[in-house]
Design an enzyme around this catalytic site. Structure first.
Site, short mmCIF file in Angstrom:
data_model
loop_
_atom_site.label_atom_id
_atom_site.label_comp_id
_atom_site.label_asym_id
_atom_site.label_seq_id
_atom_site.Cartn_x
_atom_site.Cartn_y
_atom_site.Cartn_z
N GLY A 30 43.84 38.69 54.16
CA GLY A 30 42.45 39.12 53.95
C GLY A 30 41.55 38.52 55.01
N GLY A 31 40.88 37.43 54.67
CA GLY A 31 39.88 36.82 55.55
C GLY A 31 40.31 36.67 57.01
N SER A 64 45.14 33.43 51.22
CA SER A 64 44.69 32.43 52.20
C SER A 64 45.73 32.15 53.30
CB SER A 64 44.27 31.14 51.50
OG SER A 64 43.17 31.39 50.65
N GLU A 121 41.69 42.33 43.23
CA GLU A 121 40.25 42.65 43.12
C GLU A 121 40.04 43.99 42.44
OE1 GLU A 121 39.42 41.98 47.26
OE2 GLU A 121 39.76 39.84 46.97
N HIS A 150 45.64 45.78 44.04
CA HIS A 150 45.11 44.50 44.54
C HIS A 150 44.38 43.80 43.39
CE1 HIS A 150 42.73 41.60 46.76
NE2 HIS A 150 43.59 41.74 47.75
N ASN A 180 44.16 43.32 55.29
CA ASN A 180 43.32 44.00 54.31
C ASN A 180 41.86 43.64 54.61
OD1 ASN A 180 42.00 44.95 52.04
ND2 ASN A 180 42.85 43.41 50.66
N TRP A 181 41.15 44.60 55.20
CA TRP A 181 39.78 44.31 55.64
C TRP A 181 38.80 44.24 54.47
CZ3 TRP A 181 38.33 47.42 60.69
CH2 TRP A 181 39.32 47.22 61.66
N LYS A 182 39.22 44.70 53.31
CA LYS A 182 38.34 44.76 52.13
C LYS A 182 37.04 45.50 52.48
CE LYS A 182 40.36 40.46 50.59
NZ LYS A 182 40.35 39.38 49.64
N GLU A 213 50.67 38.01 45.41
CA GLU A 213 49.39 37.40 45.75
C GLU A 213 48.86 36.61 44.55
OE1 GLU A 213 47.32 39.48 49.18
OE2 GLU A 213 46.73 40.56 47.39
N GLY A 243 41.29 34.43 48.96
CA GLY A 243 39.92 34.19 49.42
C GLY A 243 39.38 32.82 49.06
C1 PEP Z 1 43.96 39.70 50.23
O1 PEP Z 1 42.92 40.28 50.38
O2 PEP Z 1 44.92 40.34 49.80
C2 PEP Z 1 44.04 38.29 50.57
C3 PEP Z 1 45.19 37.69 50.42
O3 PEP Z 1 42.90 37.67 50.99
P1 PEP Z 1 42.80 36.22 51.70
O4 PEP Z 1 43.81 36.21 52.83
O5 PEP Z 1 41.39 36.15 52.22
O6 PEP Z 1 43.10 35.20 50.69
#
Ligand code: PEP
Length: 257
Positions: free
Chosen positions: A235-236, A214, A98, A96, A9-11, A168, A174
């Site tokens: 994500g990251g 994470s 966010e 999600h 997930n590039w956000k 999640e 994040g």
């Molecule tokens: C996400 O964006 O769904 C996510 C899990 O981010 P991260 O891996 O950065 O925690």
């Protein structure tokens, strides 16, 4: 055995030039056999058309990060499932945390999005997860159960073969603080049991449940080795080809053991 599904997930990251660089590097890095592992990238809307061209002929599949529940009309700023299909998306992330936190998306809307995605030929990645406050109050199971039940409302058993549930925990997204493999496994098991009660054990055995929060190269293998963890929503760590590739390698290795 269920294959592992790794989605990035590039956000709100990567313009067109940066997207081209990342996908080119990822293609170069993914030159190993991806046995029992599926790889999805979810770039921002503005990079989807380019991504589709760049991943042609590879095993990488395309997803979007969000969608609206109508095909067309006066909904300024929104993107429809039909548009996502036309640009080559197979998957779409819905609900999600966010989106829930910053754009006030409710379980009811997430359910509408999941249903609309399915009738439009998209496979929804439905996100659920508790906040830190909820975990500290010991109500994780309750919160996640309500989210799963509400988000899956009116979905049929055959729909469930197309759905991915992403657990999640909000406190792990994040933050660099991942759930331990045991904490994640406990909630994944709970979700699978719940799907079994809502549908059947056959459906529960087939449904994909990803962990997100994470996930990094150094914790991916232990998480992915858990019996009810069928992949990761990253994500990251998906924003760099080498770290995303290491997570994909961990998925391949986890299925070999
Ligand atoms: C996400 O964006 O769904 C996510 C899990 O981010 P991260 O891996 O950065 O925690």
């Amino acid at each position: 055995m269920r294959p592992k599904v790794i989605a990035g997930n590039w956000k709100l990251n990567k313009d067109v030039g940066e997207s081209e660089k990342l996908i080119t590097e990822l293609k170069a890095a993914l030159k190993f056999p991806l046995e029992k592992t599926r790889v999805i990238i979810c770039p921002p809307f503005t990079s989807l058309a380019l991504a589709r061209k760049l991943i042609e002929g590879t095993v990488i599949e395309l997803g979007a990060q969000n969608m609206y529940i109508e095909d067309e009309g006066a909904f300024t700023g929104e993107i429809s499932p039909k548009m996502l299909r036309s640009v080559g998306c197979t998957y779409v992330i819905v609900g999600h945390s966010e989106r829930r936190q910053f754009f006030k998306e409710t379980n009811e809307l997430v359910n509408k999005k999941a249903k609309k995605a399915l009738v439009s030929g998209l496979l929804p990645i439905i996100c659920v997860g508790e906040t830190l406050e909820e975990r500290e109050k010991n109500i994780t199971d309750q919160i996640v159960s309500v989210q799963v039940k509400s988000c899956l409302k009116d979905l049929s058993s055959s729909d469930m073969e197309k759905v991915i549930i992403a657990y999640e925990p909000v406190w792990a997204i994040g933050t660099g603080k991942n759930a331990t493999p045991q904490q994640a496994q406990e909630v994944h098991q709970l979700i699978r049991k719940l799907v079994g009660q809502l549908y059947s054990w056959v459906v529960a055995e087939k449904v994909f449940i990803q962990y997100g929060g994470s996930v990094k190269p150094d914790n991916a293998l232990e998480l992915l080795k858990q019996p009810d963890i069928d992949g990761a929503l990253v994500g990251g760590a998906c924003l760099k080809a080498d770290s995303f590739t290491s997570i994909i390698e961990a998925a391949v290795r986890s299925s070999q053991n």
